[in-house]
Design a protein around this motif. Structure first.
Motif, PDB file in Angstrom:
ATOM      1  N   GLN A   4       0.837  -1.195   0.000  1.00 54.88           N
ATOM      2  CA  GLN A   4       0.000   0.000   0.000  1.00 54.88           C
ATOM      3  C   GLN A   4       0.876   1.250   0.000  1.00 54.88           C
ATOM      4  OE1 GLN A   4      -2.627  -0.109   3.341  1.00 54.88           O
ATOM      5  NE2 GLN A   4      -3.686  -1.940   2.646  1.00 54.88           N
ATOM      6  N   PRO A   5       0.388   2.312  -0.627  1.00 54.62           N
ATOM      7  CA  PRO A   5       1.158   3.571  -0.625  1.00 54.62           C
ATOM      8  C   PRO A   5       1.446   4.031   0.809  1.00 54.62           C
ATOM      9  CG  PRO A   5      -0.703   3.720  -2.130  1.00 54.62           C
ATOM     10  CD  PRO A   5      -0.870   2.436  -1.364  1.00 54.62           C
ATOM     11  N   GLY A   6       2.679   4.355   1.040  1.00 57.97           N
ATOM     12  CA  GLY A   6       3.086   4.860   2.348  1.00 57.97           C
ATOM     13  C   GLY A   6       3.524   3.792   3.331  1.00 57.97           C
ATOM     14  N   ALA A   7       3.200   2.535   3.062  1.00 58.08           N
ATOM     15  CA  ALA A   7       3.539   1.477   4.011  1.00 58.08           C
ATOM     16  C   ALA A   7       5.047   1.298   4.147  1.00 58.08           C
ATOM     17  CB  ALA A   7       2.882   0.159   3.610  1.00 58.08           C
ATOM     18  N   THR A   8       5.770   1.329   3.039  1.00 58.27           N
ATOM     19  CA  THR A   8       7.222   1.159   3.136  1.00 58.27           C
ATOM     20  C   THR A   8       7.866   2.367   3.816  1.00 58.27           C
ATOM     21  OG1 THR A   8       7.507   1.949   0.871  1.00 58.27           O
ATOM     22  CG2 THR A   8       7.442  -0.433   1.195  1.00 58.27           C
ATOM     23  N   ALA A   9       7.276   3.541   3.641  1.00 59.21           N
ATOM     24  CA  ALA A   9       7.798   4.718   4.345  1.00 59.21           C
ATOM     25  C   ALA A   9       7.619   4.553   5.852  1.00 59.21           C
ATOM     26  CB  ALA A   9       7.104   5.985   3.855  1.00 59.21           C
ATOM     27  N   SER A  10       6.476   4.002   6.259  1.00 57.13           N
ATOM     28  CA  SER A  10       6.254   3.747   7.688  1.00 57.13           C
ATOM     29  C   SER A  10       7.246   2.720   8.203  1.00 57.13           C
ATOM     30  CB  SER A  10       4.829   3.241   7.921  1.00 57.13           C
ATOM     31  OG  SER A  10       3.900   4.238   7.610  1.00 57.13           O
ATOM     32  N   TRP A  11       7.458   1.658   7.421  1.00 57.11           N
ATOM     33  CA  TRP A  11       8.420   0.606   7.784  1.00 57.11           C
ATOM     34  C   TRP A  11       9.799   1.225   8.026  1.00 57.11           C
ATOM     35  CZ3 TRP A  11       8.393  -4.595   8.729  1.00 57.11           C
ATOM     36  CH2 TRP A  11       9.597  -5.291   8.612  1.00 57.11           C
TER      37      TRP A  11
ATOM     38  N   ARG B  32      16.738   0.225   3.405  1.00 57.12           N
ATOM     39  CA  ARG B  32      16.561   0.549   1.986  1.00 57.12           C
ATOM     40  C   ARG B  32      16.530  -0.708   1.133  1.00 57.12           C
ATOM     41  NH1 ARG B  32      20.370   5.200   2.674  1.00 57.12           N
ATOM     42  NH2 ARG B  32      19.003   6.948   3.033  1.00 57.12           N
ATOM     43  N   ARG B  33      17.416  -1.656   1.432  1.00 60.47           N
ATOM     44  CA  ARG B  33      17.440  -2.903   0.657  1.00 60.47           C
ATOM     45  C   ARG B  33      16.133  -3.673   0.834  1.00 60.47           C
ATOM     46  NH1 ARG B  33      23.248  -4.385   2.512  1.00 60.47           N
ATOM     47  NH2 ARG B  33      21.991  -5.437   4.038  1.00 60.47           N
ATOM     48  N   ILE B  34      15.609  -3.704   2.051  1.00 57.96           N
ATOM     49  CA  ILE B  34      14.351  -4.397   2.299  1.00 57.96           C
ATOM     50  C   ILE B  34      13.216  -3.696   1.566  1.00 57.96           C
ATOM     51  CG2 ILE B  34      12.611  -4.926   4.074  1.00 57.96           C
ATOM     52  CD1 ILE B  34      14.993  -5.473   5.960  1.00 57.96           C
ATOM     53  N   THR B  35      13.211  -2.370   1.601  1.00 57.92           N
ATOM     54  CA  THR B  35      12.174  -1.606   0.923  1.00 57.92           C
ATOM     55  C   THR B  35      12.187  -1.877  -0.577  1.00 57.92           C
ATOM     56  OG1 THR B  35      12.276   0.121   2.602  1.00 57.92           O
ATOM     57  CG2 THR B  35      11.286   0.728   0.507  1.00 57.92           C
ATOM     58  N   VAL B  36      13.358  -1.898  -1.175  1.00 54.10           N
ATOM     59  CA  VAL B  36      13.479  -2.181  -2.605  1.00 54.10           C
ATOM     60  C   VAL B  36      13.024  -3.608  -2.903  1.00 54.10           C
ATOM     61  CG1 VAL B  36      15.132  -2.482  -4.496  1.00 54.10           C
ATOM     62  CG2 VAL B  36      15.264  -0.454  -3.034  1.00 54.10           C
ATOM     63  N   ALA B  37      13.427  -4.544  -2.057  1.00 54.32           N
ATOM     64  CA  ALA B  37      13.034  -5.934  -2.275  1.00 54.32           C
ATOM     65  C   ALA B  37      11.515  -6.085  -2.172  1.00 54.32           C
ATOM     66  CB  ALA B  37      13.722  -6.839  -1.259  1.00 54.32           C
ATOM     67  N   LEU B  38      10.883  -5.421  -1.207  1.00 55.74           N
ATOM     68  CA  LEU B  38       9.432  -5.480  -1.083  1.00 55.74           C
ATOM     69  C   LEU B  38       8.751  -4.852  -2.293  1.00 55.74           C
ATOM     70  CD1 LEU B  38       8.930  -4.597   2.683  1.00 55.74           C
ATOM     71  CD2 LEU B  38       8.379  -6.768   1.574  1.00 55.74           C
TER      72      LEU B  38
END
Length: 67
Positions: A28-35, A57-63
């Protein structure tokens, strides 16, 4: 969603179905920013401000690249 992300990170979700639901919601939009935000907060509380940024950052890109 933010509360669920926090509970996931703290290992406080009630079962595997809840974990799966939160992980699915990470698209969902914004979820990775919260993470990322919660990880940075946790790192700062532990005195590891810069240590977690690369991993997050690596996890965010992978997700983001998950089908």
């Amino acid at each position: 969603m933010n509360e669920d992300i926090s509970r996931l990170m703290d290992g406080e979700l009630e079962d595997d179905a809840a974990v799966d639901r939160v992980l699915a919601g990470m698209k969902q939009p914004g979820a990775t920013a919260s993470w990322m935000c919660y990880h940075v907060i946790g790192d700062a509380l532990r005195g590891e401000v810069m240590a977690g940024l690369s991993v997050t950052r690596r996890i965010t890109v992978a997700l983001a690249n998950e089908p």
